[in-house]
Write a protein that holds these residues in place. Structure first.
Motif, PDB file in Angstrom:
ATOM      1  N   GLY A   2       9.827  43.898  15.194  1.00 34.12           N
ATOM      2  CA  GLY A   2       8.770  43.856  16.030  1.00 34.12           C
ATOM      3  C   GLY A   2       8.908  44.773  17.187  1.00 34.12           C
ATOM      4  N   TRP A   3       7.826  45.701  17.425  1.00 33.57           N
ATOM      5  CA  TRP A   3       7.974  46.453  18.518  1.00 33.57           C
ATOM      6  C   TRP A   3       6.911  46.367  19.546  1.00 33.57           C
ATOM      7  N   TRP A   4       7.091  45.990  20.790  1.00 36.98           N
ATOM      8  CA  TRP A   4       6.001  45.443  21.646  1.00 36.98           C
ATOM      9  C   TRP A   4       6.148  46.343  22.991  1.00 36.98           C
ATOM     10  N   CYS A   5       4.885  46.560  23.526  1.00 35.91           N
ATOM     11  CA  CYS A   5       4.658  47.143  24.779  1.00 35.91           C
ATOM     12  C   CYS A   5       4.598  45.789  25.748  1.00 35.91           C
ATOM     13  N   LEU A   6       5.339  45.656  26.921  1.00 31.72           N
ATOM     14  CA  LEU A   6       5.270  44.377  27.392  1.00 31.72           C
ATOM     15  C   LEU A   6       5.535  44.795  28.947  1.00 31.72           C
ATOM     16  N   GLU A   7       4.958  43.638  29.654  1.00 32.88           N
ATOM     17  CA  GLU A   7       4.895  43.510  31.349  1.00 32.88           C
ATOM     18  C   GLU A   7       6.236  42.722  31.541  1.00 32.88           C
ATOM     19  N   ARG A   8       6.773  41.678  30.963  1.00 32.43           N
ATOM     20  CA  ARG A   8       7.879  41.114  31.249  1.00 32.43           C
ATOM     21  C   ARG A   8       8.676  40.739  29.882  1.00 32.43           C
ATOM     22  N   THR A   9      10.094  40.658  30.042  1.00 28.38           N
ATOM     23  CA  THR A   9      10.731  40.131  29.046  1.00 28.38           C
ATOM     24  C   THR A   9      12.197  39.262  29.184  1.00 28.38           C
ATOM     25  N   LEU A  10      12.509  38.626  28.219  1.00 30.71           N
ATOM     26  CA  LEU A  10      13.536  37.810  28.565  1.00 30.71           C
ATOM     27  C   LEU A  10      14.386  37.271  27.357  1.00 30.71           C
ATOM     28  N   HIS A  11      15.518  37.702  27.137  1.00 30.01           N
ATOM     29  CA  HIS A  11      16.374  37.569  25.958  1.00 30.01           C
ATOM     30  C   HIS A  11      15.558  37.993  24.759  1.00 30.01           C
ATOM     31  N   GLY A  12      15.186  36.989  23.854  1.00 31.03           N
ATOM     32  CA  GLY A  12      14.484  37.485  22.514  1.00 31.03           C
ATOM     33  C   GLY A  12      13.118  36.913  22.464  1.00 31.03           C
ATOM     34  N   LEU A  13      12.566  36.927  23.932  1.00 27.25           N
ATOM     35  CA  LEU A  13      11.264  36.544  23.938  1.00 27.25           C
ATOM     36  C   LEU A  13      10.546  37.365  24.746  1.00 27.25           C
ATOM     37  N   SER A 192      -7.204  54.692  43.655  1.00 22.11           N
ATOM     38  CA  SER A 192      -7.316  53.145  43.660  1.00 22.11           C
ATOM     39  C   SER A 192      -6.602  52.309  43.022  1.00 22.11           C
ATOM     40  N   PHE A 193      -5.832  52.895  41.747  1.00 22.35           N
ATOM     41  CA  PHE A 193      -5.159  51.848  40.865  1.00 22.35           C
ATOM     42  C   PHE A 193      -4.048  52.920  40.190  1.00 22.35           C
ATOM     43  N   LEU A 194      -2.717  52.248  40.061  1.00 24.06           N
ATOM     44  CA  LEU A 194      -1.826  52.992  39.247  1.00 24.06           C
ATOM     45  C   LEU A 194      -0.982  52.284  38.648  1.00 24.06           C
ATOM     46  N   THR A 195      -0.906  52.612  37.249  1.00 26.02           N
ATOM     47  CA  THR A 195      -0.269  51.577  36.350  1.00 26.02           C
ATOM     48  C   THR A 195       1.210  51.365  36.710  1.00 26.02           C
ATOM     49  N   THR A 196       1.561  50.166  36.705  1.00 32.73           N
ATOM     50  CA  THR A 196       2.892  49.916  37.513  1.00 32.73           C
ATOM     51  C   THR A 196       3.893  49.761  36.472  1.00 32.73           C
ATOM     52  N   ALA A 197       5.219  49.310  36.517  1.00 31.53           N
ATOM     53  CA  ALA A 197       6.377  49.474  35.810  1.00 31.53           C
ATOM     54  C   ALA A 197       6.164  49.081  34.288  1.00 31.53           C
ATOM     55  N   SER A 198       6.491  49.720  33.384  1.00 28.60           N
ATOM     56  CA  SER A 198       6.281  49.498  32.102  1.00 28.60           C
ATOM     57  C   SER A 198       7.579  49.158  31.204  1.00 28.60           C
ATOM     58  N   ILE A 199       7.052  48.561  30.109  1.00 31.15           N
ATOM     59  CA  ILE A 199       8.300  48.007  29.046  1.00 31.15           C
ATOM     60  C   ILE A 199       8.050  48.150  27.712  1.00 31.15           C
ATOM     61  N   VAL A 200       8.696  48.541  27.029  1.00 31.29           N
ATOM     62  CA  VAL A 200       8.880  48.379  25.547  1.00 31.29           C
ATOM     63  C   VAL A 200      10.042  47.692  24.886  1.00 31.29           C
ATOM     64  N   SER A 201       9.788  46.916  24.230  1.00 33.32           N
ATOM     65  CA  SER A 201      10.771  46.004  23.558  1.00 33.32           C
ATOM     66  C   SER A 201      10.761  45.738  22.226  1.00 33.32           C
ATOM     67  N   VAL A 202      11.923  45.920  21.319  1.00 34.77           N
ATOM     68  CA  VAL A 202      12.333  45.726  20.317  1.00 34.77           C
ATOM     69  C   VAL A 202      12.956  44.560  19.966  1.00 34.77           C
ATOM     70  N   LEU A 203      12.316  43.687  19.062  1.00 30.91           N
ATOM     71  CA  LEU A 203      12.846  42.493  18.773  1.00 30.91           C
ATOM     72  C   LEU A 203      13.139  42.242  17.290  1.00 30.91           C
ATOM     73  N   PRO A 204      14.369  42.661  16.691  1.00 34.03           N
ATOM     74  CA  PRO A 204      14.685  42.474  15.431  1.00 34.03           C
ATOM     75  C   PRO A 204      14.573  41.145  14.892  1.00 34.03           C
ATOM     76  N   GLN A 205      14.202  41.011  13.805  1.00 34.65           N
ATOM     77  CA  GLN A 205      14.078  39.533  13.181  1.00 34.65           C
ATOM     78  C   GLN A 205      15.357  38.999  12.743  1.00 34.65           C
ATOM     79  N   ASP A 206      16.108  39.856  12.291  1.00 39.45           N
ATOM     80  CA  ASP A 206      17.835  39.528  12.089  1.00 39.45           C
ATOM     81  C   ASP A 206      18.453  39.220  13.466  1.00 39.45           C
ATOM     82  N   PRO A 207      19.075  37.933  13.693  1.00 40.39           N
ATOM     83  CA  PRO A 207      19.407  37.570  14.872  1.00 40.39           C
ATOM     84  C   PRO A 207      20.813  38.342  15.093  1.00 40.39           C
ATOM     85  N   SER A 208      21.366  38.915  14.289  1.00 42.43           N
ATOM     86  CA  SER A 208      22.517  39.645  14.324  1.00 42.43           C
ATOM     87  C   SER A 208      22.586  40.689  15.175  1.00 42.43           C
TER      88      SER A 208
END
Length: 335
Positions: A2-13, A192-208
């Motif tokens: 899975g490829w996700w654009c995120l605001e926050r991330t922790l471990h595999g979540l 008036s507004f600026l996009t804040t810090a950004s994150i992209v996360s890659v979460l492989p389904q294979d836990p290895s």
């Protein structure tokens, strides 16, 4: 994978959230729920359960600005992801509904998006809206139609437009391009507004394989570079992207609150502002700097792709100082 654009991330979540206005009042800021969901939930579903429990107990809302004279409150949506499943959670007051995502590409935006496919919901949701006269119980229950103000739920999601431009490509680079898309409105750069810090996360389904997260650590992704980070034991901390601490003198802790606004910029943020000024005032030098920085970003993406496609298991010692070195290199080029 899975490829996700995120605001926050922790471990595999991972988790992303958005805000909007609906018909109900609010009490507790959403960033707090997001952090607690990531801390207490080991899976996407567990994080969802944490958030809705907090919603039931504390409500939602609060001031998002360090300004005691103004108050801007919003409702929120959450895109919650782990290695094996994803959920969209949308809320209004203490009421909520959620859809489990099983395929395709999904995004959330500043309008409600859930309609009739609901896989979980507040136990009193339908009784409440019927008691308010918002739904008669005869037609299909449509969450966004019931809770949206006027026809807000019909507005187009700019993130979806930008994803469609990628033509089915869901690589990390494609997600970075989405976050940098100013034409669609995903990336905002105004007075008036600026996009804040950004994150992209890659979460492989294979836990290895490790989850790989790309952080900017600075606002406006069109002028920032995404730097790789992997959670491992004894990871090297990066003080240069940590905002200064004011202890008991923090205006957020004093009563009355927010009577002054401290400088919370970290070292990388300040250097990034210098680079932004260079881009605006000396285009030739600014563009040259951006080409160098984007080349560094490309090297990081290629190195992480190698990690995610190799057959041998990653040695954590390889990446304990990965993000630290990336930030340090970025700062050297800014100076």
């Amino acid at each position: 994978m899975g490829w996700w654009c995120l605001e926050r991330t922790l471990h595999g979540l991972g988790m992303k959230y958005k805000r909007w206005s609906t018909l109900l009042p609010q009490l507790m800021i959403q960033e707090a729920k997001l952090r607690l969901g990531l801390e207490r939930g080991a899976t996407a579903k567990e994080a969802l359960d944490v958030i809705v429990a907090l919603l039931e107990e504390h409500g939602q809302g609060g001031n998002y600005f360090e300004d005691g004279s103004s108050c801007h409150t919003f409702q929120s949506a959450f895109l919650i992801v782990d290695r094996s499943e994803a959920w969209i959670l949308e809320t209004s007051g203490k009421y909520w509904a959620a859809e489990k995502i099983t395929e395709g590409v999904k995004c959330i935006c500043n309008q409600l998006s859930l309609t009739t496919k609901l896989d979980a919901e507040h136990p009193e949701l339908r009784n409440y809206v019927r008691s308010q006269g918002w739904w008669n119980g005869d037609s299909d229950f449509n969450f966004s139609e019931v809770f949206s103000i006027a026809d807000d739920h019909l507005a187009c999601c700019s993130g979806r437009e930008s994803l469609e431009k990628q033509g089915g490509d869901v690589s990390a680079q494609a997600m970075i391009d989405v976050l940098r898309d100013k034409d669609s409105g995903v990336c905002v750069d105004s007075e008036s507004f600026l996009t804040t810090a950004s994150i992209v996360s890659v979460l492989p389904q294979d836990p290895s394989f490790p989850c790989v997260h790309y952080f900017t650590g600075t606002p406006d992704p069109s002028r920032s570079i995404f730097k790789p980070f992997i959670f491992v034991d004894d990871v090297k901390l990066v003080p240069k992207v940590v905002s200064p601490s004011f202890g008991n003198d923090d205006p957020a802790k004093k009563i009355p609150r927010f009577q002054e606004k401290p400088d919370r910029r970290h070292e990388l943020y300040k250097a990034h502002e210098w680079a932004r000024s260079l881009l605006e005032n000396d285009q030739d030098k600014g563009q040259k700097l951006m080409r160098i920085m984007l080349d560094l970003e490309k090297q990081g993406l290629e190195a992480m792709e190698d990690i995610l496609t190799r057959t041998e298991v990653l040695d954590p010692a390889e990446v304990v100082d990965l993000f630290y070195d990336c930030v340090d290199t970025e700062l050297k080029f800014f100076k």
